[in-house]
Motif scaffolding. Structure first.
Motif, mmCIF file in Angstrom:
data_model
loop_
_atom_site.group_PDB
_atom_site.id
_atom_site.type_symbol
_atom_site.label_atom_id
_atom_site.label_comp_id
_atom_site.label_asym_id
_atom_site.label_seq_id
_atom_site.Cartn_x
_atom_site.Cartn_y
_atom_site.Cartn_z
ATOM 1 N N LEU A 1 -7.415 -3.501 6.605
ATOM 2 C CA LEU A 1 -6.738 -2.735 5.560
ATOM 3 C C LEU A 1 -7.719 -1.847 4.810
ATOM 4 C CD1 LEU A 1 -4.471 -5.619 4.352
ATOM 5 C CD2 LEU A 1 -3.632 -3.475 5.310
ATOM 6 N N ARG A 2 -8.910 -2.359 4.572
ATOM 7 C CA ARG A 2 -9.941 -1.573 3.887
ATOM 8 C C ARG A 2 -10.306 -0.325 4.697
ATOM 9 N NH1 ARG A 2 -12.148 1.345 0.867
ATOM 10 N NH2 ARG A 2 -14.323 1.243 0.218
ATOM 11 N N VAL A 3 -10.496 -0.503 5.988
ATOM 12 C CA VAL A 3 -10.917 0.607 6.843
ATOM 13 C C VAL A 3 -9.810 1.637 7.005
ATOM 14 C CG1 VAL A 3 -11.549 1.195 9.215
ATOM 15 C CG2 VAL A 3 -12.659 -0.729 8.076
ATOM 16 N N ARG A 4 -8.588 1.181 7.207
ATOM 17 C CA ARG A 4 -7.502 2.112 7.523
ATOM 18 C C ARG A 4 -6.892 2.782 6.294
ATOM 19 N NH1 ARG A 4 -3.011 0.393 9.782
ATOM 20 N NH2 ARG A 4 -3.265 -1.836 9.446
ATOM 21 N N TYR A 5 -6.967 2.120 5.139
ATOM 22 C CA TYR A 5 -6.277 2.666 3.962
ATOM 23 C C TYR A 5 -7.184 2.915 2.763
ATOM 24 C CZ TYR A 5 -2.067 1.372 6.505
ATOM 25 O OH TYR A 5 -1.084 1.258 7.467
ATOM 26 N N ASP A 6 -8.462 2.599 2.876
ATOM 27 C CA ASP A 6 -9.391 2.776 1.756
ATOM 28 C C ASP A 6 -8.905 2.086 0.489
ATOM 29 O OD1 ASP A 6 -11.632 4.087 2.785
ATOM 30 O OD2 ASP A 6 -10.575 5.991 2.842
ATOM 31 N N VAL A 7 -8.428 0.879 0.637
ATOM 32 C CA VAL A 7 -8.036 0.058 -0.503
ATOM 33 C C VAL A 7 -9.065 -1.057 -0.676
ATOM 34 C CG1 VAL A 7 -5.571 0.533 -0.258
ATOM 35 C CG2 VAL A 7 -6.587 -1.410 0.972
ATOM 36 N N VAL A 8 -9.023 -1.717 -1.809
ATOM 37 C CA VAL A 8 -9.813 -2.929 -2.009
ATOM 38 C C VAL A 8 -8.966 -4.108 -1.547
ATOM 39 C CG1 VAL A 8 -10.847 -4.477 -3.700
ATOM 40 C CG2 VAL A 8 -11.195 -2.016 -3.891
ATOM 41 N N ALA A 9 -9.408 -4.813 -0.540
ATOM 42 C CA ALA A 9 -8.668 -5.938 0.024
ATOM 43 C C ALA A 9 -9.563 -7.171 -0.012
ATOM 44 C CB ALA A 9 -8.221 -5.629 1.449
ATOM 45 N N ALA A 10 -9.169 -8.144 -0.799
ATOM 46 C CA ALA A 10 -9.960 -9.364 -0.986
ATOM 47 C C ALA A 10 -9.163 -10.570 -0.494
ATOM 48 C CB ALA A 10 -10.330 -9.540 -2.456
ATOM 49 N N TYR A 11 -9.852 -11.678 -0.333
ATOM 50 C CA TYR A 11 -9.186 -12.909 0.099
ATOM 51 C C TYR A 11 -9.810 -14.096 -0.604
ATOM 52 C CZ TYR A 11 -13.272 -13.188 3.197
ATOM 53 O OH TYR A 11 -14.545 -13.219 3.695
ATOM 54 N N VAL B 1 0.837 -1.203 0.000
ATOM 55 C CA VAL B 1 0.000 0.000 0.000
ATOM 56 C C VAL B 1 0.875 1.256 0.000
ATOM 57 C CG1 VAL B 1 -1.708 1.316 1.306
ATOM 58 C CG2 VAL B 1 -1.952 -1.167 1.085
ATOM 59 N N ARG B 2 1.929 1.265 0.788
ATOM 60 C CA ARG B 2 2.831 2.416 0.823
ATOM 61 C C ARG B 2 3.498 2.646 -0.535
ATOM 62 N NH1 ARG B 2 4.351 0.225 5.799
ATOM 63 N NH2 ARG B 2 6.250 -0.623 4.852
ATOM 64 N N SER B 3 3.621 1.582 -1.306
ATOM 65 C CA SER B 3 4.213 1.694 -2.640
ATOM 66 C C SER B 3 3.196 2.149 -3.684
ATOM 67 C CB SER B 3 4.815 0.344 -3.059
ATOM 68 O OG SER B 3 5.868 -0.017 -2.179
ATOM 69 N N GLY B 4 1.954 2.366 -3.262
ATOM 70 C CA GLY B 4 0.948 2.922 -4.162
ATOM 71 C C GLY B 4 -0.112 1.963 -4.641
ATOM 72 N N LEU B 5 -0.064 0.712 -4.216
ATOM 73 C CA LEU B 5 -1.045 -0.269 -4.691
ATOM 74 C C LEU B 5 -2.333 -0.184 -3.867
ATOM 75 C CD1 LEU B 5 1.276 -3.306 -5.372
ATOM 76 C CD2 LEU B 5 0.371 -1.658 -6.987
ATOM 77 N N LYS B 6 -3.455 -0.330 -4.573
ATOM 78 C CA LYS B 6 -4.761 -0.165 -3.935
ATOM 79 C C LYS B 6 -5.661 -1.381 -4.088
ATOM 80 C CE LYS B 6 -4.658 4.824 -4.746
ATOM 81 N NZ LYS B 6 -5.307 5.986 -5.412
ATOM 82 N N ARG B 7 -5.139 -2.444 -4.671
ATOM 83 C CA ARG B 7 -5.931 -3.659 -4.865
ATOM 84 C C ARG B 7 -5.114 -4.842 -4.364
ATOM 85 N NH1 ARG B 7 -9.468 -2.338 -10.205
ATOM 86 N NH2 ARG B 7 -9.166 -0.078 -10.162
ATOM 87 N N LEU B 8 -5.616 -5.509 -3.345
ATOM 88 C CA LEU B 8 -4.886 -6.554 -2.651
ATOM 89 C C LEU B 8 -5.686 -7.848 -2.656
ATOM 90 C CD1 LEU B 8 -4.017 -4.453 0.549
ATOM 91 C CD2 LEU B 8 -2.690 -4.586 -1.571
ATOM 92 N N LEU B 9 -4.966 -8.963 -2.729
ATOM 93 C CA LEU B 9 -5.600 -10.278 -2.610
ATOM 94 C C LEU B 9 -4.722 -11.160 -1.745
ATOM 95 C CD1 LEU B 9 -7.751 -12.412 -3.395
ATOM 96 C CD2 LEU B 9 -6.251 -13.039 -5.301
ATOM 97 N N VAL B 10 -5.293 -11.670 -0.653
ATOM 98 C CA VAL B 10 -4.620 -12.679 0.161
ATOM 99 C C VAL B 10 -5.070 -14.037 -0.367
ATOM 100 C CG1 VAL B 10 -4.177 -13.537 2.474
ATOM 101 C CG2 VAL B 10 -4.714 -11.115 2.135
ATOM 102 N N PHE B 11 -4.119 -14.818 -0.902
ATOM 103 C CA PHE B 11 -4.465 -16.120 -1.487
ATOM 104 C C PHE B 11 -3.951 -17.227 -0.574
ATOM 105 C CE2 PHE B 11 -3.673 -19.731 -4.424
ATOM 106 C CZ PHE B 11 -5.014 -19.999 -4.677
#
Length: 277
Positions: free
Chosen positions: A131-141, A104-114
């Motif tokens: 992660l969604r709440v604190r950084y307003d990113v899309v975080a999926a699993y 996220v610090r590197s600029g990525l806003k779409r995450l997937l934990v596989f």
């Protein structure tokens, strides 16, 4: 940019230049006993194999970067067996979070934990929500066995109750790493999870389909063999077909996450920044 790359292959400049719709995938697995016929790294090899097959299915319009795999997971249920390694659940969740925060610090806003280990499925959603709440990113699993199975590949009892080291995992390993499978030691172990359900009304090792009560079980509560299921019926061809099935579903999921139609940040209260909540 290539369809998918590994985080550790990038320079710092390349990491900073990843496109806005790039999906950062964090592979989370386990190192634990899988009976006497499969290696301790079974979950890790399966995770790695699925991601490698998926990479070959993606086109240039689906940018993906694969973060360093987390091989040691929440395997406390196997801790009485030699070779099993584990992190306590709360520390493991913190470890995953720190790695994803780096993306996220590197600029990525779409995450997937596989994920490829059943013992830590309950940890995935809280990490992604945080992660969604604190950084307003899309975080999926995602966990690979939620992709289902091709029709007719394994029998219904095996798919429902073979929780560890049975025909499914053994078939995948026969396809991916046959050199590490000792089929001469593969057993047809009783379905311990089914035995628990047959002896009770509402308890289950894996509650579903109306069963209300789950158990905090250790591996030997399910099977003294360290295996639950018919490992002796596994074949490499079954593993190949299953791997293709899972990888195609994962490729579709990555397309969903990288797609332009995916809704991102919406602030119901614009006056508050994430740091102020």
């Amino acid at each position: 940019m290539a369809t998918s790359r590994f985080w550790y292959e990038l320079t710092s400049d390349e990491a900073a230049a990843l496109p806005d719709n790039c999906v950062a995938v964090l592979p989370v697995a386990a190192i634990e006993q899988h009976g006497t016929h499969l290696p301790l790294g079974t979950d890790t090899f399966i995770n790695r194999g699925i991601l490698e097959r998926t990479r070959g299915m993606l086109c240039e319009t689906v940018p993906v970067v694969i973060l360093p795999e987390q091989t040691v997971g929440a395997s406390q249920e196997h801790s009485d067996y030699a070779g099993s390694l584990y992190h306590p659940a709360h520390k493991l969740m913190g470890q995953w979070t720190r790695v994803l925060e780096g993306a996220v610090r590197s600029g990525l806003k779409r995450l997937l934990v596989f994920n490829s280990h059943g013992g830590q499925t309950g940890l995935l959603a809280p990490v992604c929500l945080d992660l969604r709440v604190r950084y307003d990113v899309v975080a999926a699993y995602a966990t690979w066995f939620d992709a289902g199975y091709p029709d007719g590949l394994f029998d219904e009892v095996e798919m429902c109750y073979a929780m560890h080291g049975g025909a499914v995992e053994t078939s995948l390993m026969l396809h991916l790493r046959p050199d590490l499978v000792r089929m001469g030691k593969a057993v047809r172990a009783p379905y311990g999870a089914a035995s628990i359900e047959s002896a009770t009304q509402q308890l289950s090792a894996n509650p579903k389909e109306g069963r209300l009560g789950g158990l905090g079980w250790k591996s030997q509560d399910i099977s003294m063999h360290g295996v639950d299921g018919d490992a002796a019926s596994a074949t490499a061809e079954k593993g190949r077909l299953l791997l293709d099935h899972i990888a195609s579903r994962l490729a579709d999921l990555l397309r969903d996450l990288a797609g332009g139609g995916l809704p991102l940040v919406k602030h119901p209260h614009p006056a508050f920044s994430p740091a102020e909540r």
